[in-house]
Motif scaffolding. Structure first.
Motif, PDB file in Angstrom:
ATOM      1  N   GLU A 147      16.717   7.882  39.774  1.00 38.78           N
ATOM      2  CA  GLU A 147      15.614   7.015  39.364  1.00 38.78           C
ATOM      3  C   GLU A 147      14.585   6.866  40.509  1.00 38.78           C
ATOM      4  OE1 GLU A 147      14.595   5.690  36.647  1.00 38.78           O
ATOM      5  OE2 GLU A 147      13.124   4.263  37.446  1.00 38.78           O
ATOM      6  N   ALA A 148      15.090   6.644  41.712  1.00 40.94           N
ATOM      7  CA  ALA A 148      14.198   6.496  42.877  1.00 40.94           C
ATOM      8  C   ALA A 148      13.416   7.784  43.123  1.00 40.94           C
ATOM      9  CB  ALA A 148      15.008   6.123  44.108  1.00 40.94           C
ATOM     10  N   GLN A 149      14.129   8.923  43.024  1.00 40.92           N
ATOM     11  CA  GLN A 149      13.458  10.220  43.234  1.00 40.92           C
ATOM     12  C   GLN A 149      12.370  10.430  42.187  1.00 40.92           C
ATOM     13  OE1 GLN A 149      13.944  12.146  45.716  1.00 40.92           O
ATOM     14  NE2 GLN A 149      16.058  12.080  46.442  1.00 40.92           N
ATOM     15  N   ALA A 165       6.616  10.556  40.694  1.00 42.49           N
ATOM     16  CA  ALA A 165       5.483  10.049  39.900  1.00 42.49           C
ATOM     17  C   ALA A 165       4.384   9.527  40.825  1.00 42.49           C
ATOM     18  CB  ALA A 165       5.964   8.950  38.957  1.00 42.49           C
ATOM     19  N   LEU A 166       4.798   8.814  41.869  1.00 43.80           N
ATOM     20  CA  LEU A 166       3.824   8.261  42.818  1.00 43.80           C
ATOM     21  C   LEU A 166       3.112   9.387  43.570  1.00 43.80           C
ATOM     22  CD1 LEU A 166       2.571   5.762  44.156  1.00 43.80           C
ATOM     23  CD2 LEU A 166       4.498   5.693  45.722  1.00 43.80           C
ATOM     24  N   ARG A 167       3.889  10.412  43.944  1.00 43.17           N
ATOM     25  CA  ARG A 167       3.296  11.567  44.633  1.00 43.17           C
ATOM     26  C   ARG A 167       2.203  12.204  43.774  1.00 43.17           C
ATOM     27  NH1 ARG A 167       8.456  13.387  46.214  1.00 43.17           N
ATOM     28  NH2 ARG A 167       8.718  12.310  48.201  1.00 43.17           N
ATOM     29  N   GLN A 168       2.529  12.387  42.494  1.00 45.99           N
ATOM     30  CA  GLN A 168       1.562  13.025  41.580  1.00 45.99           C
ATOM     31  C   GLN A 168       0.329  12.146  41.395  1.00 45.99           C
ATOM     32  OE1 GLN A 168       3.644  14.106  38.002  1.00 45.99           O
ATOM     33  NE2 GLN A 168       4.869  15.655  39.068  1.00 45.99           N
ATOM     34  N   GLN A 169       0.593  10.841  41.269  1.00 42.16           N
ATOM     35  CA  GLN A 169      -0.517   9.890  41.095  1.00 42.16           C
ATOM     36  C   GLN A 169      -1.441   9.925  42.315  1.00 42.16           C
ATOM     37  OE1 GLN A 169       0.962   5.878  40.478  1.00 42.16           O
ATOM     38  NE2 GLN A 169      -1.071   5.052  40.896  1.00 42.16           N
ATOM     39  N   ARG A 170      -0.833   9.985  43.507  1.00 42.31           N
ATOM     40  CA  ARG A 170      -1.640  10.037  44.742  1.00 42.31           C
ATOM     41  C   ARG A 170      -2.424  11.333  44.833  1.00 42.31           C
ATOM     42  NH1 ARG A 170      -1.412   7.609  49.311  1.00 42.31           N
ATOM     43  NH2 ARG A 170      -0.899   9.392  50.605  1.00 42.31           N
ATOM     44  N   GLN A 226      -4.149   2.174  51.809  1.00 43.41           N
ATOM     45  CA  GLN A 226      -5.392   2.945  51.935  1.00 43.41           C
ATOM     46  C   GLN A 226      -5.666   3.355  53.383  1.00 43.41           C
ATOM     47  OE1 GLN A 226      -8.274   0.301  50.124  1.00 43.41           O
ATOM     48  NE2 GLN A 226      -7.044   0.187  48.284  1.00 43.41           N
ATOM     49  N   SER A 227      -5.248   2.506  54.342  1.00 43.11           N
ATOM     50  CA  SER A 227      -5.537   2.854  55.739  1.00 43.11           C
ATOM     51  C   SER A 227      -4.368   3.558  56.425  1.00 43.11           C
ATOM     52  CB  SER A 227      -5.974   1.618  56.540  1.00 43.11           C
ATOM     53  OG  SER A 227      -5.217   0.508  56.191  1.00 43.11           O
ATOM     54  N   ASN A 228      -3.141   3.235  56.058  1.00 40.76           N
ATOM     55  CA  ASN A 228      -1.988   3.905  56.671  1.00 40.76           C
ATOM     56  C   ASN A 228      -0.826   3.863  55.675  1.00 40.76           C
ATOM     57  OD1 ASN A 228       0.293   4.653  58.182  1.00 40.76           O
ATOM     58  ND2 ASN A 228      -0.608   3.879  60.072  1.00 40.76           N
ATOM     59  N   PHE A 229      -0.737   4.902  54.839  1.00 39.47           N
ATOM     60  CA  PHE A 229       0.223   4.888  53.734  1.00 39.47           C
ATOM     61  C   PHE A 229       1.673   4.792  54.235  1.00 39.47           C
ATOM     62  CE2 PHE A 229       2.677   6.498  50.155  1.00 39.47           C
ATOM     63  CZ  PHE A 229       2.100   5.792  49.124  1.00 39.47           C
ATOM     64  N   LYS A 232      12.862   4.285  47.195  1.00 41.74           N
ATOM     65  CA  LYS A 232      11.646   5.040  46.847  1.00 41.74           C
ATOM     66  C   LYS A 232      10.610   4.928  47.974  1.00 41.74           C
ATOM     67  CE  LYS A 232       7.958   3.525  44.583  1.00 41.74           C
ATOM     68  NZ  LYS A 232       7.156   2.865  43.543  1.00 41.74           N
ATOM     69  N   TRP A 233      10.345   3.700  48.438  1.00 44.20           N
ATOM     70  CA  TRP A 233       9.319   3.522  49.484  1.00 44.20           C
ATOM     71  C   TRP A 233       9.767   4.131  50.802  1.00 44.20           C
ATOM     72  CZ3 TRP A 233       4.632   3.039  48.188  1.00 44.20           C
ATOM     73  CH2 TRP A 233       4.273   2.339  47.030  1.00 44.20           C
TER      74      TRP A 233
END
Lengths: 226, 192
Positions: B172-174, B179-184, B115-118, B147-148
């Motif tokens: 799979e990582a991509q 998915a994480l990008r869209q969620q964010r 939340q403070s520094n992704f 992924k991270w």
């Protein structure tokens, strides 16, 4: 105008004088004359002056100076305790916590626990979170972990502490100091915005249970049911 | 000119030229007591973090004290200071600096750091999942590590954790990263 003239002496004496000068420059060329340090009166002037009439923060600072032997004072645990107690008596939360630490270090468990409880009573959510954390992990070898007291202080802090909510979620998930309740655990995790915990637990609950948890989380966030 | 005058002249010249200096050692710093504590108790998270560092090293007027170090680190992290959240996550994942190893609490502080520094949080998670020498509490997972690393803005990490992955693992990582990008993006749209 002449600023400097060689002394009227023979050529031999002049060489000796030059050599002596060079030796002087070579010998003490980079010499540093170290004077004794000034007398350190910061504790006396900055803290004691205010501590004696009753300023709690200055009393705490004076106690720290006695505890660690700084600002011109020698280490003196008795004086440190005396001034921590003076500040704590005025509701200084950090003084209560420092007292607890000193009591635990001295092997006095009951006095340490009493000071911790006082810190929680006098402090806001941040202090209550600290007290809960100390009770949860304990302080070897004097203070064994105490989940019940940890849960109590986390609950007090939970109205405004995200970290306290996450710990309550973890307690509910594992059934520590209370019944195991995954819906309540998910609600705490949601209220804490603890994304990894939420992700992990959501997979274990039905849609209806997740909805119940979301509703409970909303209430908890608003402080309706801390 | 007399001998005495010469000596005085030489001594003065040496002093003026700076060959001889007079040194008076300053007082040992006490700013942890005089400055950091009052500011930290007024809720300044960066000062609380500096105070934790002072207790860790036993400097600036205070001695080494694990109890105080840990509590000021928690105070700064809870107040949202990214460096403190990073250190706390790291301490719980590694079980270092007097903290017991605890993957759940490590991940919680990593989520607060998000939340403070992704980017900082992503780098930490990439290391925690992928770096064997890190010995974190998390089960090694090369796909999660890569992924991270994609979110860490750290090219070295991205190349390092890409190595050795199969085509399937890369895909799979991509896909997890997408998915994480869209969620964010969705979460940010909800925010006012």
């Amino acid at each position: 105008m002449t600023f400097f003239s060689w002394p009227t002496c023979g050529r031999g004496s002049r060489s000796v004088l030059l050599l002596a000068g060079l030796a002087l420059i070579g010998g003490i060329g980079c010499a540093t004359i170290t004077l004794p340090p000034p007398e350190d009166q910061r504790a006396k002037n900055q803290f004691q002056k205010l501590a004696e009439p009753g300023n709690a923060e200055a009393q705490y600072q004076l106690a720290l100076s006695y505890r660690y032997g700084s600002s011109g004072l020698a280490v003196n645990p008795q004086e440190a305790l005396r001034w921590f107690k003076a500040a704590a008596g005025q509701g200084h939360v950090d003084a209560w916590l420092a007292l607890a630490d000193m009591e635990f270090q001295g092997g006095r468990r009951e006095a340490g626990v009493a000071a911790l409880e006082e810190a929680g009573q006098h402090g806001g959510a941040a202090a209550q979170l600290t007290v809960g954390t100390i009770f949860e992990s304990g302080l070897a070898p004097t203070l064994p972990p105490n989940s019940e007291r940890a849960r109590f202080w986390y609950q007090r802090a939970a109205t405004s502490s995200s970290a306290a909510r996450q710990r309550l979620g973890s307690f509910a998930e594992r059934g520590i100091a209370g019944q195991r309740d995954l819906v309540s655990a998910l609600a705490w995790y949601l209220a804490a915005a603890s994304s990894f915990d939420v992700q992990r637990l959501q997979g274990q609950l039905s849609r209806a249970e997740q909805q119940r948890a979301a509703l409970l989380a909303k209430q908890r966030r608003e402080g309706a049911q801390p | 000119m007399r001998k005495g005058t010469i000596i005085v002249s030489v001594a003065t010249a040496l002093l003026i030229c700076g060959c001889v200096s007079i040194n008076r050692p300053p007082l040992a710093p006490n700013y942890a007591v005089s400055d950091l504590h009052p500011a930290a108790s007024n809720g300044k998270a960066d000062y609380a973090f500096s105070l934790a560092q002072a207790y860790a090293r036993g400097i600036a007027g205070v001695g080494k004290n694990l109890f105080e170090q840990q509590r000021y680190l928690l105070l700064a992290a809870e107040a949202g200071y990214a460096q403190a959240q990073f250190q706390l996550a790291n301490n719980f994942l590694l079980g270092s600096n007097g903290f017991a190893q605890d993957s759940q609490r490590g991940l919680y502080w990593a989520s607060r750091l998000q939340q403070s520094n992704f980017g900082m949080a992503a780098g930490l998670l990439a290391s925690a999942y992928g770096d064997q020498s890190y010995r974190s509490a998390l089960t090694p997972d090369p796909v999660e590590a890569y992924k991270w690393s994609l979110f860490s803005e750290n090219k070295y990490y991205q190349e390092r954790f890409r190595k050795g992955l199969s085509e399937v693992q890369l895909a799979e990582a991509q896909s997890r990263a997408e998915a994480l990008r869209q969620q964010r993006a969705a979460t940010q749209e909800i925010k006012p």
